[in-house]
Design a protein around this motif. Structure first.
Motif, PDB file in Angstrom:
ATOM      1  N   TRP A 117       0.819  -1.203   0.000  1.00  0.00           N
ATOM      2  CA  TRP A 117       0.000   0.000   0.000  1.00  0.00           C
ATOM      3  C   TRP A 117       0.860   1.262   0.000  1.00  0.00           C
ATOM      4  N   ALA A 167       0.441   4.054  -2.897  1.00  0.00           N
ATOM      5  CA  ALA A 167       0.262   5.484  -2.625  1.00  0.00           C
ATOM      6  C   ALA A 167       1.296   6.304  -3.384  1.00  0.00           C
ATOM      7  N   GLN A 181       0.464   6.221  -7.069  1.00  0.00           N
ATOM      8  CA  GLN A 181      -0.692   7.086  -7.355  1.00  0.00           C
ATOM      9  C   GLN A 181      -0.250   8.531  -7.512  1.00  0.00           C
ATOM     10  N   THR A 237      -0.501  12.074 -10.824  1.00  0.00           N
ATOM     11  CA  THR A 237      -0.572  13.508 -10.573  1.00  0.00           C
ATOM     12  C   THR A 237      -0.323  14.347 -11.827  1.00  0.00           C
ATOM     13  N   HIS A 249      -8.762  10.823  -7.469  1.00  0.00           N
ATOM     14  CA  HIS A 249      -7.314  10.721  -7.231  1.00  0.00           C
ATOM     15  C   HIS A 249      -6.987  11.000  -5.762  1.00  0.00           C
ATOM     16  N   TYR A 250      -7.533  12.067  -5.218  1.00  0.00           N
ATOM     17  CA  TYR A 250      -7.228  12.435  -3.831  1.00  0.00           C
ATOM     18  C   TYR A 250      -7.823  11.442  -2.835  1.00  0.00           C
ATOM     19  N   ILE A 251      -9.012  10.951  -3.125  1.00  0.00           N
ATOM     20  CA  ILE A 251      -9.624   9.949  -2.246  1.00  0.00           C
ATOM     21  C   ILE A 251      -8.788   8.669  -2.251  1.00  0.00           C
ATOM     22  N   THR A 262      -5.600   8.270  -3.047  1.00  0.00           N
ATOM     23  CA  THR A 262      -4.307   8.505  -2.400  1.00  0.00           C
ATOM     24  C   THR A 262      -4.455   8.442  -0.885  1.00  0.00           C
ATOM     25  N   THR A 263      -5.498   9.076  -0.370  1.00  0.00           N
ATOM     26  CA  THR A 263      -5.747   9.051   1.076  1.00  0.00           C
ATOM     27  C   THR A 263      -5.997   7.630   1.561  1.00  0.00           C
ATOM     28  N   MET A 264      -6.808   6.873   0.823  1.00  0.00           N
ATOM     29  CA  MET A 264      -7.099   5.499   1.218  1.00  0.00           C
ATOM     30  C   MET A 264      -5.836   4.647   1.216  1.00  0.00           C
ATOM     31  N   VAL A 267      -2.746   5.623   1.701  1.00  0.00           N
ATOM     32  CA  VAL A 267      -1.907   6.002   2.843  1.00  0.00           C
ATOM     33  C   VAL A 267      -2.472   5.408   4.135  1.00  0.00           C
ATOM     34  N   VAL A 268      -3.782   5.456   4.298  1.00  0.00           N
ATOM     35  CA  VAL A 268      -4.410   4.867   5.490  1.00  0.00           C
ATOM     36  C   VAL A 268      -4.152   3.368   5.527  1.00  0.00           C
TER      37      VAL A 268
END
Length: 186
Positions: A135, A139, A142, A147, A161-163, A165-167, A169-170
């Motif tokens: 993961w 990230a 991604q 980008t 894209h932002y959602i 990337t956040t997922m 990283v989490v």
């Protein structure tokens, strides 16, 4: 006020540390991983914050699976697939279906075996570390790979894209937590 919670190794007594956190009192038969703070309950037993994170990772994997099901329409793949050879079309489709199966398996295993994965012992330690690295790579990929396309992308693509990337990283963090907790001797 103390809180007694039934855990997988017997009843544990927690003492208040702050408004939202409880710290367990060390017992003779408890193992290192029993000292995690209690986050919530499942089946009447406490779950550690690490275990809760693994469950979150499973849920996010299933959410990504559902999102991937919609890729075909969202990205207009039918039009794009018509432009490539039948062999390449089938290869890409096969890879995507394999990803569906992987995400469902990962989500299910993370939810059902969260307790074992949170201990990071033996195979579960290697699995959580491998998933964490996967993961992290996803990230970074991604951000690095997609980008540059955002300059010309419409608003919905940028949002996705932002959602994602956040997922990613989490997911990196929640699968890293078991090994981090183990090495920090929590």
């Amino acid at each position: 006020v103390n809180l007694d919670v039934k855990g997988h190794n017997g009843t544990h007594t927690f003492v208040p540390r702050a408004k939202l956190f409880w710290t367990p009192i060390k017992s003779e038969n408890a193992k290192r991983y029993d000292y995690y703070d209690a986050a919530c309950c499942r089946n009447g037993e406490y779950m550690s914050y690490v275990e809760t994170g693994i469950v979150l990772g499973g849920v996010l994997s299933l959410v990504i699976f559902v999102f991937h099901i919609r890729f075909y329409r969202f990205f207009g793949w039918q039009k794009d697939f018509e432009k490539i050879s039948p062999v390449n079309r089938r290869v890409l489709y096969t890879i995507h279906v394999a990803l569906y199966l992987f995400l469902v398996l990962l989500g299910t295993v993370s939810i059902v075996y969260a307790g074992e994965l949170s201990r990071a012992e033996g195979l579960s330690g290697g699995l959580t570390m491998g998933l964490s690295l996967f993961w992290l790579w996803r990230a970074v990929w991604q951000v690095a790979y997609f980008t540059p396309l955002l300059k010309t992308a419409d608003r919905s693509i940028r949002f996705v894209h932002y959602i994602l990337t956040t997922m990613f990283v989490v997911l990196f963090i929640v699968y890293l937590l078991p090994m981090a907790a183990k090495f920090m001797n929590v």
